[in-house]
Enzyme design. Structure first.
Site: not given
Length: 359
Positions: A92, A161, A255
């Site tokens: 991905k 994150r 993204c």
């Protein structure tokens, strides 16, 4: 420098494998190295860890950084300079168009591609549906946030994150987040299945293109390495991921926009569901299409194709898998994207991109 000799006195080749340095990346790379060592015991494998742009920039949402190859660029540079012979990625993370001279030489059997909910320990036993009003859910994915905002409007979504270890620590050590959303595949590979509170089914949250699959990227003209890694291909996963990647490439997504898929291969029928969303999920398009695959080639019979960039399908070289099936999968993905484009998908994604840039 001469090549090392094995115990029988035969000269063995050293194969250098590039990978990100995170614990998950090393687990994934070690699993592939173990498979290669089993297949080619005469080969000496050396694993080289690297830090990528995506690993360095931890204070900005992925969708805001504006770089397509966040977790791959440094690895590909090493590949280009012959500092490594192959690179292991989460599929991905790989753009649907690779830089010239590179190809995906292997896609391994897919782990569970769905997303998972990991709850703060104080919320044990809850689900997204039962969490209190305004509970904060951590995710750095526009795709996840867009779908879940629509499905669970009582929740708030906030960027988080870092690698898996970092994100779990942020969840557990403070009370900033009631839960975080992570890929089930990564949790399983880390041995953290027990932290999975809920697997999100497609009606709640469809997954990212290629999610759950590992990819081996090589130099396209390096036929020896390409031949070596090609035996790792898993046919069903390759076919599904070619369709998914063709869908994303045709949409020109990445993204920075919310695009999601769900694929299934059943009785020679390949089903692909694809969707695009506005940032808050209020506007969306979703369709399903299918293609019939050939029943004559199951992958056991070798189909020779010249190793050439011209026979790549969305960056994948899979000479051992029946070419017409790969073509059918690619057409299915492109066709589904074109259907959504005809209904306004590009406009939805353009607005999502503009709003994301303005945040």
């Amino acid at each position: 420098m001469s090549a090392p000799e094995d115990v029988s006195g035969k000269v063995s080749r050293v194969i250098r494998i590039g990978t990100r340095k995170s614990q998950l990346a090393r687990i994934q790379t070690d699993s592939i190295a173990a498979k290669l060592k089993e297949l080619y015991p005469e080969v000496t494998l050396e694993i080289i860890g690297m830090t990528t742009t995506g690993d360095k920039i931890l204070d900005t949402a992925l969708s805001k950084i504006g770089e397509k190859s966040l977790f791959t660029k440094e690895l590909e540079t090493a590949l280009e300079k012959n500092e490594v012979d192959l690179v292991v990625h989460s599929l991905k993370d790989l753009p649907t168009t690779l830089p010239p001279g590179f190809t995906i030489g292997a896609i391994l059997k897919r782990e569970n591609p769905h997303d998972a909910v990991v709850l703060h320990p104080q919320n044990a036993g809850q689900t997204l549906a039962t969490l209190p009003q305004n509970s904060v859910i951590g995710t750095s994915s526009l795709r996840r946030a867009a779908q879940l905002k629509k499905r669970f409007p009582h929740l708030d979504f906030k960027d988080i994150r870092g690698n898996l270890n970092t994100r779990l620590k942020k969840l557990d050590d403070k009370e900033d987040y009631s839960a975080i959303i992570l890929a089930a595949a990564g949790l399983k590979r880390m041995g953290w299945d027990s932290r999975i509170s809920q697997i999100l089914e497609p009606e709640d949250c469809m997954y990212a293109v290629g999610q759950g699959a590992l990819a081996v990227e090589v130099r396209a003209r390096d036929t020896e390495i390409l031949e070596m890694v090609s035996v790792l291909h898993h046919k069903d996963t390759v076919i599904r991921c070619i369709a998914e990647r063709a869908f994303l490439r045709t949409l020109e997504g990445g993204c920075s926009v919310p695009v999601a898929v769900h694929s299934e291969l059943k009785d020679s029928q390949l089903y692909l569901t694809g969707a695009v969303f506005s940032l808050d999920g209020s506007d969306s398009l979703k369709e399903t299409m299918q293609a019939t695959l050939s029943a004559v080639n199951t992958g056991a019979e070798r189909v020779e194709e010249r190793v050439d960039e011209q026979v790549q399908r969305v960056g994948v070289t899979a000479a051992q898998i029946w070419g017409p099936d790969q073509d059918s999968a690619e057409r299915l993905g492109s066709g589904l994207a074109e259907l959504l484009i005809s209904r306004g998908a590009r406009e939805i994604l353009a607005v999502a991109r503009q709003l994301n840039d303005a945040r």
